[in-house]
Design a protein around this motif. Structure first.
Motif, PDB file in Angstrom:
ATOM      1  N   PRO A   6       0.942  -1.083  -0.042  1.00 40.35           N
ATOM      2  CA  PRO A   6      -0.063   0.082  -0.088  1.00 40.35           C
ATOM      3  C   PRO A   6       0.816   1.252  -0.102  1.00 40.35           C
ATOM      4  CG  PRO A   6      -0.790  -1.599   1.418  1.00 40.35           C
ATOM      5  CD  PRO A   6       0.424  -2.096   1.055  1.00 40.35           C
ATOM      6  N   VAL A   7       0.410   2.244  -0.608  1.00 42.45           N
ATOM      7  CA  VAL A   7       1.275   3.611  -0.728  1.00 42.45           C
ATOM      8  C   VAL A   7       1.356   4.116   0.592  1.00 42.45           C
ATOM      9  CG1 VAL A   7       1.241   5.915  -1.726  1.00 42.45           C
ATOM     10  CG2 VAL A   7       0.054   3.927  -3.124  1.00 42.45           C
ATOM     11  N   LYS A   8       0.358   4.159   1.416  1.00 42.34           N
ATOM     12  CA  LYS A   8       0.544   4.837   2.793  1.00 42.34           C
ATOM     13  C   LYS A   8      -0.070   3.728   4.046  1.00 42.34           C
ATOM     14  CE  LYS A   8      -2.304   8.120   1.408  1.00 42.34           C
ATOM     15  NZ  LYS A   8      -2.984   9.209   1.383  1.00 42.34           N
ATOM     16  N   PHE A   9       0.534   4.249   5.044  1.00 43.22           N
ATOM     17  CA  PHE A   9       0.172   3.349   6.153  1.00 43.22           C
ATOM     18  C   PHE A   9      -0.479   4.026   7.315  1.00 43.22           C
ATOM     19  CE2 PHE A   9       3.114   0.232   4.281  1.00 43.22           C
ATOM     20  CZ  PHE A   9       2.360  -1.064   4.563  1.00 43.22           C
ATOM     21  N   GLY A  10      -1.672   4.018   7.885  1.00 45.97           N
ATOM     22  CA  GLY A  10      -2.088   4.955   8.769  1.00 45.97           C
ATOM     23  C   GLY A  10      -2.468   4.118  10.052  1.00 45.97           C
ATOM     24  N   VAL A  11      -2.912   5.031  11.008  1.00 50.42           N
ATOM     25  CA  VAL A  11      -3.100   4.154  12.408  1.00 50.42           C
ATOM     26  C   VAL A  11      -4.088   4.935  13.151  1.00 50.42           C
ATOM     27  CG1 VAL A  11      -1.333   5.851  13.871  1.00 50.42           C
ATOM     28  CG2 VAL A  11      -1.757   3.385  14.577  1.00 50.42           C
ATOM     29  N   ASP A  12      -5.022   4.022  13.812  1.00 53.94           N
ATOM     30  CA  ASP A  12      -6.071   4.657  14.611  1.00 53.94           C
ATOM     31  C   ASP A  12      -5.351   4.847  15.989  1.00 53.94           C
ATOM     32  OD1 ASP A  12      -8.075   4.590  17.002  1.00 53.94           O
ATOM     33  OD2 ASP A  12      -9.638   4.198  15.067  1.00 53.94           O
ATOM     34  N   LEU A  13      -5.668   6.107  16.557  1.00 55.96           N
ATOM     35  CA  LEU A  13      -4.835   6.538  17.884  1.00 55.96           C
ATOM     36  C   LEU A  13      -5.147   5.620  19.155  1.00 55.96           C
ATOM     37  CD1 LEU A  13      -4.527  10.181  17.252  1.00 55.96           C
ATOM     38  CD2 LEU A  13      -3.161   8.441  16.356  1.00 55.96           C
ATOM     39  N   ILE A  14      -6.101   4.947  19.059  1.00 56.23           N
ATOM     40  CA  ILE A  14      -6.447   4.191  20.087  1.00 56.23           C
ATOM     41  C   ILE A  14      -5.378   3.052  20.486  1.00 56.23           C
ATOM     42  CG2 ILE A  14      -7.675   2.131  18.994  1.00 56.23           C
ATOM     43  CD1 ILE A  14      -9.542   1.885  21.470  1.00 56.23           C
ATOM     44  N   GLY A  50       5.520   8.472  13.604  1.00 55.23           N
ATOM     45  CA  GLY A  50       6.637   8.630  12.706  1.00 55.23           C
ATOM     46  C   GLY A  50       7.407   7.767  12.822  1.00 55.23           C
ATOM     47  N   GLU A  51       7.991   7.274  14.056  1.00 52.69           N
ATOM     48  CA  GLU A  51       9.151   6.375  13.994  1.00 52.69           C
ATOM     49  C   GLU A  51       8.634   4.705  13.484  1.00 52.69           C
ATOM     50  OE1 GLU A  51      11.493   4.022  17.699  1.00 52.69           O
ATOM     51  OE2 GLU A  51      10.280   5.688  18.282  1.00 52.69           O
ATOM     52  N   ALA A  52       7.196   4.450  13.566  1.00 55.57           N
ATOM     53  CA  ALA A  52       6.989   3.531  12.944  1.00 55.57           C
ATOM     54  C   ALA A  52       6.418   3.380  11.656  1.00 55.57           C
ATOM     55  CB  ALA A  52       5.314   2.980  13.838  1.00 55.57           C
ATOM     56  N   GLY A  53       6.822   4.712  10.955  1.00 56.70           N
ATOM     57  CA  GLY A  53       6.484   4.598   9.674  1.00 56.70           C
ATOM     58  C   GLY A  53       5.294   4.993   9.107  1.00 56.70           C
ATOM     59  N   ARG A  86       5.433  17.216   9.516  1.00 49.38           N
ATOM     60  CA  ARG A  86       5.882  15.948   9.624  1.00 49.38           C
ATOM     61  C   ARG A  86       5.697  14.856   8.784  1.00 49.38           C
ATOM     62  NH1 ARG A  86       6.355  14.357  15.355  1.00 49.38           N
ATOM     63  NH2 ARG A  86       5.822  16.236  16.926  1.00 49.38           N
ATOM     64  N   GLY A  87       5.114  15.323   7.511  1.00 49.64           N
ATOM     65  CA  GLY A  87       4.869  14.534   6.545  1.00 49.64           C
ATOM     66  C   GLY A  87       3.870  13.762   6.699  1.00 49.64           C
ATOM     67  N   MET A  88       2.803  14.063   7.457  1.00 44.40           N
ATOM     68  CA  MET A  88       1.610  13.401   7.752  1.00 44.40           C
ATOM     69  C   MET A  88       0.350  13.944   7.386  1.00 44.40           C
ATOM     70  SD  MET A  88       2.309  12.123  11.824  1.00 44.40           S
ATOM     71  CE  MET A  88       3.931  11.040  12.214  1.00 44.40           C
TER      72      MET A  88
END
Length: 313
Positions: A6-14, A50-53, A86-88
Motif C-alpha cells: 500500500p502507498v501509505k500506512f495509517g493508524v487509529d490512535l487508540i 513517525g518512528e513506526a512509518g 511531519r509529512g503526515m
C-alpha cells in the motif's frame, strides 16, 4: 517500501492508549495528562507514529481527540499544519456524539455531525467513521432484538449523519464493531441494504469481524463498492457472542486482538480483495492500547510489505 505494498500506512490512535506506553498507572491518568498538557500527549503520539512509518491518522475518543487538538494546537487548521510539517495527514475521525435512540433529535444529530465533519475537513481528512449501537446482553429483560425495525432506525440515523457530513465534503462510513448491532455477516448485509450508498459507506474492521465469527474478505466482498476506509488488525479467532455487554466489553476484546499477520485473518484473501476493488492506497493499522505500539505497528507494516507483495499490483 516496495512498489507492491500500500502507498501509505495509517493508524487509529487508540493504538497508543496503553498506560504502559505512558508509564502511567491507568487510562484515567492518561486523560488527566491530556487535560493538563495536551501538547505532551500529541508530541509523544506523533513522534511514535513517525518512528513506526505512519503517515495517516484516525483520531478517536480521548485522550487524543478533537478537543485535545483544539487545546494543543488551537484548531483543525493548525493541526493540519503540524501534521504536514511531519509529512503526515489526517484521514478520518471517529464520531461518538449523537444518539441511536428512536426518539433522538434528528436536527441535533445533523448539527453535531456537520460540525464534526467540518473539523475533519479543515484538518485535512475526508471520512467520518461512526459505529452503530452495541447489542444488549443476550439474557437482558426485556430482550432487545436487532431486528428489521431496530436496524431501520439505525439506518435512518446513519442517513442523517451521512447527509450532514456530505454537506461538508466528508463521507460517513459505518464501522463493524464486535458485539455491536453491526458485527456479524447478517448485520452487515442487512444494514448495508437499508442504507443509501450515496450517503452511507463502509469501514470494515478485520479484527472485529473475525471476533464476530466472520471471514472479513467474504463479508466485505459483497459490499466492496461501499468501502472508503478499513481498519487492519488481526484476531485469535471468534469471541463468544453471548457474554455480558457493558462498559467493559471493549477491554474484553483486547485479549483476542493481534497485530496484522499474527492471528487468524486470511490476509492474502484480504489483500486480493483490496486489489480487486482498487483500494490499495492506504492500510489503516490498529490495535487496542498496546504497550509497545511502535514495535507492533512496525511489525504489522513489515508483514504487509513482505508478505502481500504477490497480491498487490
Amino acid at each position: 517500501m516496495t512498489a507492491h505494498a500500500p502507498v501509505k500506512f495509517g493508524v487509529d490512535l487508540i493504538t497508543f492508549y496503553s498506560p504502559s506506553f505512558w508509564d502511567l498507572p491507568d487510562e484515567n491518568a492518561i486523560q488527566e495528562l491530556s487535560d493538563r498538557d495536551p501538547e505532551a500527549i500529541w508530541r509523544k503520539i506523533l513522534d511514535a507514529a513517525g518512528e513506526a512509518g505512519i503517515t495517516s491518522l484516525e483520531v478517536t475518543f480521548g485522550p487524543a481527540d478533537t478537543d485535545s487538538i483544539r487545546r494543543a494546537f488551537g484548531g483543525p487548521k493548525e493541526f493540519r499544519k503540524e501534521l504536514e510539517g511531519r509529512g503526515m495527514e489526517l484521514k478520518s475521525a471517529f464520531y461518538l456524539e449523537g444518539s441511536w435512540e428512536p426518539d433522538a433529535d434528528r436536527g441535533a444529530i445533523a448539527d453535531s455531525a456537520a460540525a464534526y465533519a467540518r473539523f475533519i475537513r479543515e484538518a485535512g481528512g475526508d471520512v467520518l467513521v461512526a459505529a452503530p449501537p452495541m447489542r444488549t446482553t443476550w439474557n437482558a429483560e426485556p430482550p432487545v432484538f436487532a431486528d428489521f425495525d431496530f436496524m431501520k432506525n439505525v439506518a435512518d440515523i446513519a442517513h442523517v449523519v451521512g447527509h450532514a457530513s456530505l454537506q461538508e465534503g466528508v463521507t460517513t462510513a459505518l464501522h463493524t464493531e464486535a458485539h455491536s448491532t453491526f458485527c456479524t455477516a447478517r448485520d452487515v448485509d442487512l444494514l448495508m441494504s437499508l442504507t443509501d450508498p450515496l450517503f452511507v459507506s463502509l469501514c470494515p474492521d478485520t479484527g472485529h469481524l473475525a471476533l464476530s465469527g466472520g471471514e472479513p474478505s467474504h463479508i466485505v466482498s459483497r459490499h466492496r463498492e461501499r468501502v472508503v476506509i478499513s481498519h487492519w488488525k488481526d484476531a485469535t479467532g471468534p469471541a463468544p457472542l453471548r457474554v455480558p455487554i457493558d462498559e467493559s466489553i471493549h477491554e474484553e476484546h483486547r485479549e483476542y486482538f493481534r497485530r496484522v499477520g499474527a492471528g487468524s485473518v486470511d490476509w492474502f484473501s484480504w489483500g486480493r480483495l483490496m486489489r480487486e476493488i482498487g483500494f490499495t492506497d492506504l492500510a489503516l493499522l490498529e490495535l487496542d492500547a498496546v504497550a509497545d505500539p511502535v514495535a507492533e505497528i512496525t511489525a504489522a507494516r513489515e508483514f504487509i510489505e513482505r508478505s502481500l507483495t504477490t497480491v498487490f499490483p
